[in-house]
Design a protein around this motif. Sequence first.
Motif, PDB file in Angstrom:
ATOM      1  N   ALA A  94       1.383  26.661 -10.408  1.00 45.77           N
ATOM      2  CA  ALA A  94       0.223  27.038  -9.991  1.00 45.77           C
ATOM      3  C   ALA A  94      -0.357  28.304  -9.721  1.00 45.77           C
ATOM      4  O   ALA A  94      -1.535  28.423  -9.847  1.00 45.77           O
ATOM      5  CB  ALA A  94      -0.044  26.125  -8.933  1.00 45.77           C
ATOM      6  N   THR A  95       0.403  29.122  -8.945  1.00 45.46           N
ATOM      7  CA  THR A  95      -0.094  30.504  -8.678  1.00 45.46           C
ATOM      8  C   THR A  95       0.757  31.556  -9.621  1.00 45.46           C
ATOM      9  O   THR A  95       1.935  31.413  -9.671  1.00 45.46           O
ATOM     10  CB  THR A  95       0.609  30.926  -7.233  1.00 45.46           C
ATOM     11  OG1 THR A  95       0.298  29.892  -6.304  1.00 45.46           O
ATOM     12  CG2 THR A  95       0.188  32.043  -6.795  1.00 45.46           C
ATOM     13  N   LEU A  96      -0.093  32.131 -10.069  1.00 51.36           N
ATOM     14  CA  LEU A  96       0.649  33.537 -10.861  1.00 51.36           C
ATOM     15  C   LEU A  96       0.357  34.907 -10.390  1.00 51.36           C
ATOM     16  O   LEU A  96       1.024  35.757 -10.490  1.00 51.36           O
ATOM     17  CB  LEU A  96       0.020  33.448 -12.353  1.00 51.36           C
ATOM     18  CG  LEU A  96       0.627  32.529 -13.324  1.00 51.36           C
ATOM     19  CD1 LEU A  96       0.488  32.888 -14.721  1.00 51.36           C
ATOM     20  CD2 LEU A  96       2.376  32.464 -13.064  1.00 51.36           C
ATOM     21  N   SER A 139       1.386  37.694   1.794  1.00 48.50           N
ATOM     22  CA  SER A 139       1.086  37.663   0.165  1.00 48.50           C
ATOM     23  C   SER A 139       1.638  36.332  -0.473  1.00 48.50           C
ATOM     24  O   SER A 139       2.974  36.321   0.005  1.00 48.50           O
ATOM     25  CB  SER A 139       1.667  38.948  -0.393  1.00 48.50           C
ATOM     26  OG  SER A 139       1.208  39.945  -0.133  1.00 48.50           O
ATOM     27  N   ASP A 140       0.898  35.861  -1.198  1.00 49.27           N
ATOM     28  CA  ASP A 140       1.274  34.538  -1.929  1.00 49.27           C
ATOM     29  C   ASP A 140       1.860  35.107  -3.187  1.00 49.27           C
ATOM     30  O   ASP A 140       1.051  35.848  -3.853  1.00 49.27           O
ATOM     31  CB  ASP A 140       0.315  33.371  -1.805  1.00 49.27           C
ATOM     32  CG  ASP A 140       0.812  32.178  -2.470  1.00 49.27           C
ATOM     33  OD1 ASP A 140       1.827  32.088  -2.779  1.00 49.27           O
ATOM     34  OD2 ASP A 140      -0.015  31.241  -2.921  1.00 49.27           O
ATOM     35  N   THR A 141       2.861  34.686  -3.740  1.00 49.80           N
ATOM     36  CA  THR A 141       3.361  35.072  -5.023  1.00 49.80           C
ATOM     37  C   THR A 141       3.809  34.123  -6.009  1.00 49.80           C
ATOM     38  O   THR A 141       3.627  32.759  -5.705  1.00 49.80           O
ATOM     39  CB  THR A 141       4.532  36.185  -4.902  1.00 49.80           C
ATOM     40  OG1 THR A 141       5.648  35.431  -4.445  1.00 49.80           O
ATOM     41  CG2 THR A 141       4.329  37.312  -4.065  1.00 49.80           C
ATOM     42  N   LYS A 190       4.734  27.250  -1.408  1.00 45.43           N
ATOM     43  CA  LYS A 190       4.291  28.721  -0.583  1.00 45.43           C
ATOM     44  C   LYS A 190       2.748  28.720  -0.651  1.00 45.43           C
ATOM     45  O   LYS A 190       2.283  29.184   0.266  1.00 45.43           O
ATOM     46  CB  LYS A 190       4.569  29.623  -1.879  1.00 45.43           C
ATOM     47  CG  LYS A 190       6.180  29.667  -2.180  1.00 45.43           C
ATOM     48  CD  LYS A 190       6.478  30.532  -3.273  1.00 45.43           C
ATOM     49  CE  LYS A 190       5.779  30.247  -4.551  1.00 45.43           C
ATOM     50  NZ  LYS A 190       6.288  28.996  -4.895  1.00 45.43           N
ATOM     51  N   SER A 191       1.798  28.122  -1.482  1.00 44.03           N
ATOM     52  CA  SER A 191       0.620  28.452  -1.284  1.00 44.03           C
ATOM     53  C   SER A 191       0.067  27.450  -0.272  1.00 44.03           C
ATOM     54  O   SER A 191      -0.910  27.945   0.387  1.00 44.03           O
ATOM     55  CB  SER A 191      -0.311  27.959  -2.747  1.00 44.03           C
ATOM     56  OG  SER A 191       0.013  29.021  -3.676  1.00 44.03           O
ATOM     57  N   THR A 192       0.398  26.096   0.022  1.00 45.46           N
ATOM     58  CA  THR A 192       0.048  25.367   0.995  1.00 45.46           C
ATOM     59  C   THR A 192       0.442  26.054   2.322  1.00 45.46           C
ATOM     60  O   THR A 192      -0.472  26.152   3.069  1.00 45.46           O
ATOM     61  CB  THR A 192       0.727  24.033   0.996  1.00 45.46           C
ATOM     62  OG1 THR A 192       0.755  23.749  -0.468  1.00 45.46           O
ATOM     63  CG2 THR A 192       0.208  23.038   1.759  1.00 45.46           C
ATOM     64  N   ALA A 208      -6.044  28.926  -1.139  1.00 49.09           N
ATOM     65  CA  ALA A 208      -5.450  29.605  -2.498  1.00 49.09           C
ATOM     66  C   ALA A 208      -5.160  27.989  -3.318  1.00 49.09           C
ATOM     67  O   ALA A 208      -5.018  27.017  -2.721  1.00 49.09           O
ATOM     68  CB  ALA A 208      -4.212  30.085  -2.329  1.00 49.09           C
ATOM     69  N   TYR A 209      -5.145  28.201  -4.630  1.00 47.10           N
ATOM     70  CA  TYR A 209      -4.837  27.101  -5.311  1.00 47.10           C
ATOM     71  C   TYR A 209      -3.758  26.119  -5.244  1.00 47.10           C
ATOM     72  O   TYR A 209      -2.470  27.021  -5.216  1.00 47.10           O
ATOM     73  CB  TYR A 209      -5.007  27.402  -6.747  1.00 47.10           C
ATOM     74  CG  TYR A 209      -4.991  26.210  -7.918  1.00 47.10           C
ATOM     75  CD1 TYR A 209      -5.549  25.172  -7.759  1.00 47.10           C
ATOM     76  CD2 TYR A 209      -3.947  26.349  -9.066  1.00 47.10           C
ATOM     77  CE1 TYR A 209      -5.678  24.184  -8.725  1.00 47.10           C
ATOM     78  CE2 TYR A 209      -3.744  25.237  -9.776  1.00 47.10           C
ATOM     79  CZ  TYR A 209      -4.450  24.202  -9.647  1.00 47.10           C
ATOM     80  OH  TYR A 209      -4.380  23.297 -10.631  1.00 47.10           O
ATOM     81  N   VAL A 210      -3.521  25.091  -4.822  1.00 47.39           N
ATOM     82  CA  VAL A 210      -2.271  24.175  -4.694  1.00 47.39           C
ATOM     83  C   VAL A 210      -2.228  23.031  -5.541  1.00 47.39           C
ATOM     84  O   VAL A 210      -3.356  22.345  -5.687  1.00 47.39           O
ATOM     85  CB  VAL A 210      -2.345  23.690  -3.118  1.00 47.39           C
ATOM     86  CG1 VAL A 210      -1.374  22.618  -2.927  1.00 47.39           C
ATOM     87  CG2 VAL A 210      -2.050  24.956  -2.247  1.00 47.39           C
TER      88      VAL A 210
HETATM   89 MG   LIG Z   1       1.477  28.466  -5.430  1.00 45.99          MG
END
Ligand SMILES: [Mg+2]
Length: 355
Positions: A200-202, A221-223, A180-182, A192-194
């Motif tokens: 990895a994402t909170l 939005s990244d979730t 998702k973040s990628t 965003a942190y990958v």
């Molecule tokens: Mg993520």
Amino acid sequence: MLAQTAGLQPVGRVICKRKAPDAALFIGSGKADEIKMLALDSGATEILFDQSLSPAQQRNLERHLEMPVNDRTLLILEIFAQRARSHEGKLQVELARLQYVSTRLVRRWSHLERQTGGAGLRGGPGEKQIELDKRMIGDAIKRTKERLIKVKKQRKTQRKQRERRNSFTISLVGYTNAGKSTLFNALVKADAYVADQLFATLDTTTRQLYLGEVDRSVSLSDTVGFIRDLPHGLIDAFAATLQEAVDADLLLHVVDGANPDYLEQIEQVQRVLSEIGAADVPQILVFNKLDAIEKGGLPPQLQDMFELRDAFEGAGRSVERVFVSAQTGEGLPLLRELLARQAASVPPDEIPQSA
Ligand SMILES: [Mg+2]
Ligand SMILES: Nc1nc2c(ncn2[C@@H]2O[C@H](COP(=O)(O)OP(=O)(O)OP(=O)(O)O)[C@@H](O)[C@H]2O)c(=O)[nH]1
């Protein structure tokens, strides 16, 4: 992978089949002996169960195995605690942890009460201390909830502002580690942190997304990712963050197309979406990691319809599916086209419907 993400190093693994969990030990005592031997041989210092253990089972297992025993729920809570960065995220994890601890204690209390107050007697050793702990945890839960309410209000205001600007909102959802973040970074050119880690994402991050000729603002939005057996306390705790998904105009459900378990993962995500009330939000399935999928495993068209089963009712619905690689960029122009079409087809509220 959960253990590694939490910073532990797995040294052995045992799979056990049973008709039903043993009330006292979760597994059979013979299996417990086998695990103990394996743990001693491999130099393990802790045993982890991939399921949830009841407080009694955990206690009995620790006694039997003479080693710390923890369960999947605690592991996930631990990772969330390590990862949480934002004020809101930290509060949410703290609340879920307190609630986990409090249920453990409550059961231990009832166990003690049975021992000391069998003939209707009240009191006995330890009860004062236990009452004190109970009250302290209760107070801490109350305080954390109050602070969360304040933070949630702020989030609501931010969302209202976006709504007022009449923007089209898209949320990325999906199993943890699906990419998702990628994809978020690739679509909005963010960083965003990958990582090849779970969760990895909170914290939710939102950015504007530019879609060529679409003349309204679009936000992406990244979730936080989902996982099998996500502890209930965490779903509740993250309800505010996940609210982004419930309120979205469109969900991009990102799937790790290269993972052999992708069907089960889709189902788990659908289940959580149902639980948070987002089952009816329009979806596009994004099969990611196209570069890592064996060519033989691909349908003839990289854009088709996919039968999505409802997590609870079993009724299906057909949703659009597209294959992409967030890493190489393959398929992203097509995805952007689909998004532009969706954003343009939802009429802005400001335009009177019947004028
Ligand atoms: Mg993520
Ligand atoms: N081969 C390949 N790997 C990918 C692709 N997209 C993401 N990855 C890798 O998959 C791993 C997880 O990526 P993330 O973007 O952090 O996944 P996420 O869904 O945000 O994960 P969480 O935030 O942990 O839930 C990383 O190691 C990425 O480099 C892709 O298109 N192809």
